[in-house]
Design an enzyme around this catalytic site. Sequence first.
Site, PDB file in Angstrom:
ATOM      1  N   GLY A  10       0.841  -1.201   0.000  1.00 28.49           N
ATOM      2  CA  GLY A  10       0.000   0.000   0.000  1.00 28.49           C
ATOM      3  C   GLY A  10       0.870   1.244   0.000  1.00 28.49           C
ATOM      4  N   GLY A  12      -0.004   4.489  -0.234  1.00 28.96           N
ATOM      5  CA  GLY A  12      -0.923   5.623  -0.139  1.00 28.96           C
ATOM      6  C   GLY A  12      -0.440   6.706   0.795  1.00 28.96           C
ATOM      7  N   SER A 132      -2.752  -0.137   8.749  1.00 30.45           N
ATOM      8  CA  SER A 132      -4.065   0.452   8.455  1.00 30.45           C
ATOM      9  C   SER A 132      -4.881   0.485   9.746  1.00 30.45           C
ATOM     10  CB  SER A 132      -4.816  -0.411   7.447  1.00 30.45           C
ATOM     11  OG  SER A 132      -3.993  -0.841   6.413  1.00 30.45           O
ATOM     12  N   GLU A 162      -0.839   4.220  12.880  1.00 28.54           N
ATOM     13  CA  GLU A 162      -0.177   5.472  12.477  1.00 28.54           C
ATOM     14  C   GLU A 162      -0.981   6.658  12.990  1.00 28.54           C
ATOM     15  OE1 GLU A 162       2.897   5.872  10.932  1.00 28.54           O
ATOM     16  OE2 GLU A 162       2.240   7.677  11.942  1.00 28.54           O
ATOM     17  N   PHE A 163      -0.306   7.601  13.598  1.00 31.13           N
ATOM     18  CA  PHE A 163      -1.009   8.777  14.134  1.00 31.13           C
ATOM     19  C   PHE A 163      -0.717  10.039  13.340  1.00 31.13           C
ATOM     20  CE2 PHE A 163      -0.731   5.911  17.835  1.00 31.13           C
ATOM     21  CZ  PHE A 163      -2.083   5.824  18.141  1.00 31.13           C
ATOM     22  N   ALA A 165      -0.911  13.120  10.859  1.00 31.37           N
ATOM     23  CA  ALA A 165      -2.013  13.871  10.248  1.00 31.37           C
ATOM     24  C   ALA A 165      -1.520  14.364   8.896  1.00 31.37           C
ATOM     25  CB  ALA A 165      -2.413  15.043  11.137  1.00 31.37           C
ATOM     26  N   LYS A 221      -6.085   3.326  18.616  1.00 31.81           N
ATOM     27  CA  LYS A 221      -6.108   4.104  17.377  1.00 31.81           C
ATOM     28  C   LYS A 221      -7.523   4.622  17.103  1.00 31.81           C
ATOM     29  CE  LYS A 221      -5.281   5.606  13.250  1.00 31.81           C
ATOM     30  NZ  LYS A 221      -4.508   6.786  12.952  1.00 31.81           N
ATOM     31  N   ALA A 224      -8.403   7.285  19.769  1.00 28.85           N
ATOM     32  CA  ALA A 224      -7.675   8.564  19.640  1.00 28.85           C
ATOM     33  C   ALA A 224      -8.399   9.424  18.604  1.00 28.85           C
ATOM     34  CB  ALA A 224      -6.229   8.310  19.221  1.00 28.85           C
ATOM     35  N   GLY A 272     -16.865  21.600   9.328  1.00 30.99           N
ATOM     36  CA  GLY A 272     -16.978  20.162   9.617  1.00 30.99           C
ATOM     37  C   GLY A 272     -15.672  19.464   9.325  1.00 30.99           C
ATOM     38  N   CYS A 277     -10.085   9.407   8.040  1.00 32.47           N
ATOM     39  CA  CYS A 277     -10.061   8.654   9.303  1.00 32.47           C
ATOM     40  C   CYS A 277     -11.222   8.904  10.248  1.00 32.47           C
ATOM     41  CB  CYS A 277      -8.769   8.946  10.040  1.00 32.47           C
ATOM     42  SG  CYS A 277      -7.368   8.152   9.274  1.00 32.47           S
ATOM     43  N   PHE A 278     -11.504  10.174  10.554  1.00 34.47           N
ATOM     44  CA  PHE A 278     -12.413  10.452  11.670  1.00 34.47           C
ATOM     45  C   PHE A 278     -13.771   9.770  11.514  1.00 34.47           C
ATOM     46  CE2 PHE A 278     -10.297  14.663  13.209  1.00 34.47           C
ATOM     47  CZ  PHE A 278      -9.246  13.927  13.699  1.00 34.47           C
TER      48      PHE A 278
HETATM   49  C1  UDX Z   1      -6.339  12.543  11.773  1.00 34.94           C
HETATM   50  C2  UDX Z   1      -5.592  12.463  13.116  1.00 34.94           C
HETATM   51  O1  UDX Z   1      -5.243  13.791  13.546  1.00 34.94           O
HETATM   52  C3  UDX Z   1      -4.343  11.609  12.982  1.00 34.94           C
HETATM   53  O2  UDX Z   1      -3.713  11.447  14.238  1.00 34.94           O
HETATM   54  C4  UDX Z   1      -4.747  10.237  12.426  1.00 34.94           C
HETATM   55  O3  UDX Z   1      -3.600   9.438  12.222  1.00 34.94           O
HETATM   56  C5  UDX Z   1      -5.512  10.385  11.127  1.00 34.94           C
HETATM   57  O4  UDX Z   1      -6.644  11.239  11.309  1.00 34.94           O
HETATM   58  P1  UDX Z   1      -6.022  13.916   9.508  1.00 34.94           P
HETATM   59  O5  UDX Z   1      -7.387  13.426   9.187  1.00 34.94           O
HETATM   60  O6  UDX Z   1      -4.942  13.745   8.497  1.00 34.94           O
HETATM   61  O7  UDX Z   1      -5.489  13.215  10.847  1.00 34.94           O
HETATM   62  O8  UDX Z   1      -6.077  15.494   9.834  1.00 34.94           O
HETATM   63  P2  UDX Z   1      -6.499  16.369  11.105  1.00 34.94           P
HETATM   64  O9  UDX Z   1      -5.505  17.440  11.253  1.00 34.94           O
HETATM   65  O10 UDX Z   1      -6.752  15.546  12.304  1.00 34.94           O
HETATM   66  O11 UDX Z   1      -7.845  17.064  10.614  1.00 34.94           O
HETATM   67  C6  UDX Z   1      -9.034  16.326  10.398  1.00 34.94           C
HETATM   68  C7  UDX Z   1     -10.178  17.256  10.054  1.00 34.94           C
HETATM   69  O12 UDX Z   1     -10.568  18.017  11.192  1.00 34.94           O
HETATM   70  C8  UDX Z   1      -9.839  18.286   8.975  1.00 34.94           C
HETATM   71  O13 UDX Z   1     -10.938  18.437   8.095  1.00 34.94           O
HETATM   72  C9  UDX Z   1      -9.583  19.550   9.758  1.00 34.94           C
HETATM   73  O14 UDX Z   1      -9.804  20.702   9.017  1.00 34.94           O
HETATM   74  C10 UDX Z   1     -10.614  19.396  10.880  1.00 34.94           C
HETATM   75  N1  UDX Z   1     -10.267  20.161  12.091  1.00 34.94           N
HETATM   76  C11 UDX Z   1      -9.136  19.899  12.774  1.00 34.94           C
HETATM   77  C12 UDX Z   1     -11.167  21.145  12.543  1.00 34.94           C
HETATM   78  O15 UDX Z   1     -12.200  21.377  11.931  1.00 34.94           O
HETATM   79  N2  UDX Z   1     -10.854  21.826  13.688  1.00 34.94           N
HETATM   80  C13 UDX Z   1      -9.723  21.576  14.413  1.00 34.94           C
HETATM   81  O16 UDX Z   1      -9.528  22.235  15.453  1.00 34.94           O
HETATM   82  C14 UDX Z   1      -8.832  20.584  13.938  1.00 34.94           C
HETATM   83  P1  ADP Z   2      -4.241   5.350   3.273  1.00 33.16           P
HETATM   84  O1  ADP Z   2      -4.716   6.757   3.490  1.00 33.16           O
HETATM   85  O2  ADP Z   2      -4.718   4.400   4.358  1.00 33.16           O
HETATM   86  O3  ADP Z   2      -2.782   5.237   3.027  1.00 33.16           O
HETATM   87  P2  ADP Z   2      -4.763   5.008   0.409  1.00 33.16           P
HETATM   88  O4  ADP Z   2      -6.055   4.690  -0.265  1.00 33.16           O
HETATM   89  O5  ADP Z   2      -4.104   6.333   0.162  1.00 33.16           O
HETATM   90  O6  ADP Z   2      -5.030   4.793   1.978  1.00 33.16           O
HETATM   91  O7  ADP Z   2      -3.688   3.892   0.058  1.00 33.16           O
HETATM   92  C1  ADP Z   2      -3.926   2.526   0.081  1.00 33.16           C
HETATM   93  C2  ADP Z   2      -3.190   1.883  -1.101  1.00 33.16           C
HETATM   94  O8  ADP Z   2      -3.239   0.460  -0.952  1.00 33.16           O
HETATM   95  C3  ADP Z   2      -3.791   2.195  -2.473  1.00 33.16           C
HETATM   96  O9  ADP Z   2      -2.814   2.830  -3.284  1.00 33.16           O
HETATM   97  C4  ADP Z   2      -4.178   0.802  -3.045  1.00 33.16           C
HETATM   98  O10 ADP Z   2      -3.934   0.678  -4.434  1.00 33.16           O
HETATM   99  C5  ADP Z   2      -3.249  -0.118  -2.264  1.00 33.16           C
HETATM  100  N1  ADP Z   2      -3.709  -1.503  -2.179  1.00 33.16           N
HETATM  101  C6  ADP Z   2      -4.922  -1.973  -1.814  1.00 33.16           C
HETATM  102  N2  ADP Z   2      -4.953  -3.316  -1.835  1.00 33.16           N
HETATM  103  C7  ADP Z   2      -3.721  -3.744  -2.224  1.00 33.16           C
HETATM  104  C8  ADP Z   2      -3.113  -5.031  -2.430  1.00 33.16           C
HETATM  105  N3  ADP Z   2      -3.780  -6.179  -2.225  1.00 33.16           N
HETATM  106  N4  ADP Z   2      -1.829  -5.064  -2.840  1.00 33.16           N
HETATM  107  C9  ADP Z   2      -1.125  -3.920  -3.047  1.00 33.16           C
HETATM  108  N5  ADP Z   2      -1.652  -2.675  -2.859  1.00 33.16           N
HETATM  109  C10 ADP Z   2      -2.920  -2.584  -2.446  1.00 33.16           C
END
Ligand code: UDX
Ligand code: ADP
Length: 464
Positions: A10, A12, A132, A162-163, A165, A221, A224, A272, A277-278
């Site tokens: 993966g 991503g 993941s 993974e934490f 952002a 995870k 959090a 919003g 993730c959220f």
């Molecule tokens: C989140 C977690 O922070 C991270 O630890 C986890 O691994 C993945 O999910 P991420 O979604 O990348 O990370 O971004 P984050 O900075 O948490 O923001 C999430 C959303 O909340 C965004 O749309 C952001 O704009 C919004 N947000 C954040 C608010 O609206 N207000 C805030 O005070 C903080």
């Molecule tokens: P994340 O935010 O969790 O990293 P993404 O969608 O950005 O999620 O990335 C996940 C990646 O995993 C994608 O690029 C997708 O093509 C890849 N993937 C999914 N299933 C498989 C698999 N069986 N083998 C290899 N790659 C995979």
Amino acid sequence: MKIKSICCIGAGYVGGPTMSVIAQKNPNIKVTVVDINKDRIDAWNSVDLSKLPIYEPGLDKVVSESRGRNLFFSTDVDKAIFDSEMIFISVNTPTKTYGAGKGMAADLKYVELCARQIAKVSKSDKIIVEKSTLPVKTAEAIKNILDNTGSGVHFDILSNPEFLAEGTAIKDLEFPDRVLIGGEQTTEGNLAINKLVQIYSSWVDSTKIVTTNLWSSELSKLTANAFLAQRISSINSLSELCEKTGADIDEVATAIGMDSRIGSKFLKTSVGFGGSCFQKDILNLVYICKSLGINEVADYWEQVIIMNNHQRTRFAKNILTSLYNTVAGKKITILGWSFKKDTNDTRESAAIYVADNLIDEEASIHVYDPKVSAKQMHLDLNNLNSREKSLNTRMLNVEESPYDASKNSHAIAILTEWDEFKGYDWEKIYASMNKPAFIFDGRNILDKTKLEKIGFIYKAIGKQ
Ligand code: UDX
Ligand code: ADP
């Protein structure tokens, strides 16, 4: 014995940056990131670093330091699995769109496919690391598949959520608040945990590496993210109250955030929360609670999502009522499509839902975002399945500049907090717009006094 070869399935938003930093900090470990998506791997290998598949500040530098030395991107999944001692699973786990748990549970089909592929290919013992976000007890399912379909080799399973952002991924990876590693409480489990601890110890202080049992790690995870999202829904719920009473949400946030027990972070009101993730993780938590019959707990967390949906809808409705209850045929500008600044990720972005609501009202939407492609925006809107694709194509116009996007427009909605928005020539924008010209600041980032002096009708969230 230290680990010498790692692979990550993966490439991503999580796998790519995480492995790039692990490779940078551990030049003696060969790190191969694999993906079935050839375009994505080609982009990770592109000579022009501005073409990496994800935009993340500082990522280009980290990749350029290690790529070709001990960091490799490839589509040859089988070879990478075969050659590696440790395998990270970092594939997508979206919310299920079919069958049992539809709209709530995490879809584990990609994870299961990985487990089956690992079982099929492996000819030597391996440590499998869940990266993941997964429902609690997924490790058990992975272990079952590996032990029952593998050819007798031994697998240890670790959970290492993974934490990071998005937008601050490299900083978060380099200076993590903590690294969490869960494993089985057996001699072999502890050995596996220690091997992963060694990898992180190359740059993370040992006091910040927390080891737990597998289930605690998996649940931590989810919770959090649930706690973080809950803070945003809490402050957003109060923003509506502020609008009705004359209190100022930013002042309230500052005042309550100064209480060290509450803390000042994550109290910024917005249109919003979005991101991959959220919502997904809370829905997952709710589903787990419901499955276990603890409905009060499920309802408690579900409310965080309900409030977030309400905030998006309320924002769109406010545009409609302010524009004299009709936006039909009116040009409305959206500045910002990504779910937050400094990323090109649009998953669950509020902009998608606000645009969809306004198109329902027959507004003509013109969007500018510094990093999101037009193709992605159309894909996001079409994925909602609200109407014919051809209608979306007609109603959603993607512009090359904020000035084009706002020419002859009736209102501007700021939906992402990109820094560049603050530096625009707002007098020029105002001059080109229909009057009265409105700004709906979904992030409260612009200067109200300055804009009102120009002539704008400025509306911020949580302010009268
Ligand atoms: C989140 C977690 O922070 C991270 O630890 C986890 O691994 C993945 O999910 P991420 O979604 O990348 O990370 O971004 P984050 O900075 O948490 O923001 C999430 C959303 O909340 C965004 O749309 C952001 O704009 C919004 N947000 C954040 C608010 O609206 N207000 C805030 O005070 C903080
Ligand atoms: P994340 O935010 O969790 O990293 P993404 O969608 O950005 O999620 O990335 C996940 C990646 O995993 C994608 O690029 C997708 O093509 C890849 N993937 C999914 N299933 C498989 C698999 N069986 N083998 C290899 N790659 C995979």
